[in-house]
Write a protein that holds these residues in place. Structure first.
Motif, PDB file in Angstrom:
ATOM      1  N   LYS A   5       0.830  -1.200   0.000  1.00 16.97           N
ATOM      2  CA  LYS A   5       0.000   0.000   0.000  1.00 16.97           C
ATOM      3  C   LYS A   5       0.869   1.256   0.000  1.00 16.97           C
ATOM      4  CE  LYS A   5      -3.767  -2.420   2.184  1.00 16.97           C
ATOM      5  NZ  LYS A   5      -4.419  -2.738   3.415  1.00 16.97           N
ATOM      6  N   SER A  17      -6.581   6.281  -3.148  1.00 14.40           N
ATOM      7  CA  SER A  17      -5.307   7.010  -3.041  1.00 14.40           C
ATOM      8  C   SER A  17      -5.362   8.048  -1.937  1.00 14.40           C
ATOM      9  CB  SER A  17      -4.964   7.683  -4.364  1.00 14.40           C
ATOM     10  OG  SER A  17      -4.735   6.725  -5.360  1.00 14.40           O
ATOM     11  N   TYR A  23       1.117   4.113  -2.873  1.00 16.20           N
ATOM     12  CA  TYR A  23       0.920   5.521  -2.547  1.00 16.20           C
ATOM     13  C   TYR A  23       2.098   6.374  -3.033  1.00 16.20           C
ATOM     14  CZ  TYR A  23       0.785   9.849   0.069  1.00 16.20           C
ATOM     15  OH  TYR A  23       0.811  11.177   0.405  1.00 16.20           O
ATOM     16  N   LYS A  37       1.696   9.143  -5.837  1.00 15.77           N
ATOM     17  CA  LYS A  37       1.887  10.522  -5.384  1.00 15.77           C
ATOM     18  C   LYS A  37       3.028  11.166  -6.160  1.00 15.77           C
ATOM     19  CE  LYS A  37       1.338  14.154  -2.840  1.00 15.77           C
ATOM     20  NZ  LYS A  37       0.373  15.130  -3.306  1.00 15.77           N
ATOM     21  N   LEU A  57      -5.031   6.305   1.377  1.00 15.68           N
ATOM     22  CA  LEU A  57      -3.641   5.921   1.626  1.00 15.68           C
ATOM     23  C   LEU A  57      -2.816   7.143   2.015  1.00 15.68           C
ATOM     24  CD1 LEU A  57      -2.989   3.328  -1.217  1.00 15.68           C
ATOM     25  CD2 LEU A  57      -3.276   2.868   1.222  1.00 15.68           C
ATOM     26  N   GLY A  58      -3.096   8.282   1.376  1.00 15.98           N
ATOM     27  CA  GLY A  58      -2.402   9.516   1.713  1.00 15.98           C
ATOM     28  C   GLY A  58      -2.617   9.912   3.154  1.00 15.98           C
ATOM     29  N   SER A 103       0.950   9.705   4.762  1.00 18.22           N
ATOM     30  CA  SER A 103       1.629  10.960   4.427  1.00 18.22           C
ATOM     31  C   SER A 103       2.593  11.435   5.506  1.00 18.22           C
ATOM     32  CB  SER A 103       0.621  12.054   4.075  1.00 18.22           C
ATOM     33  OG  SER A 103      -0.169  12.366   5.190  1.00 18.22           O
TER      34      SER A 103
END
Length: 108
Positions: A67, A86, A71, A75, A89-90, A94
């Protein structure tokens, strides 16, 4: 499968990922980090399309690592992530990505 930039099989992409990793390990920078993650993610995509592996198998074996790979690759390629998955996942990765380094090179 037709050749594109000399790559025609998932194995070709794996070999590129190995070379990208060697460059990353030798000279970490945002560019070498980006190249490695984009290549490894798309190598897995090529393997899925070729029927060599199923998405469930990738997620089972790599779990959160897959994952995060997805990402970082997406990104890096897109100015803004618009897909719901997405974005989720961010939100999850992040902080870790933007505060990370690879052998001292910032990657977020």
């Amino acid at each position: 499968m037709k050749s594109f930039f000399g790559f025609s099989t998932p194995r070709d992409m794996l070999e590129k990922a190995r070379r990208d990793y060697e460059l990353l390990d030798k000279s970490p920078s945002p560019s070498t980090i980006f190249n490695f993650y984009v290549t490894i993610y798309h190598g897995l995509e090529w393997a899925k399309v070729a029927g060599d592996i199923e998405e469930n198998d990738i997620e089972t074996h790599l779990g959160d690592s897959y994952k995060m790979i997805r990402y970082i690759a997406n990104k890096g390629k897109h100015l803004e992530l618009t897909h719901k998955k997405s974005k989720e996942l961010g939100e999850r990765f992040s902080d870790e990505v933007y505060s990370g380094t690879w052998n001292g090179a910032p990657w977020g």
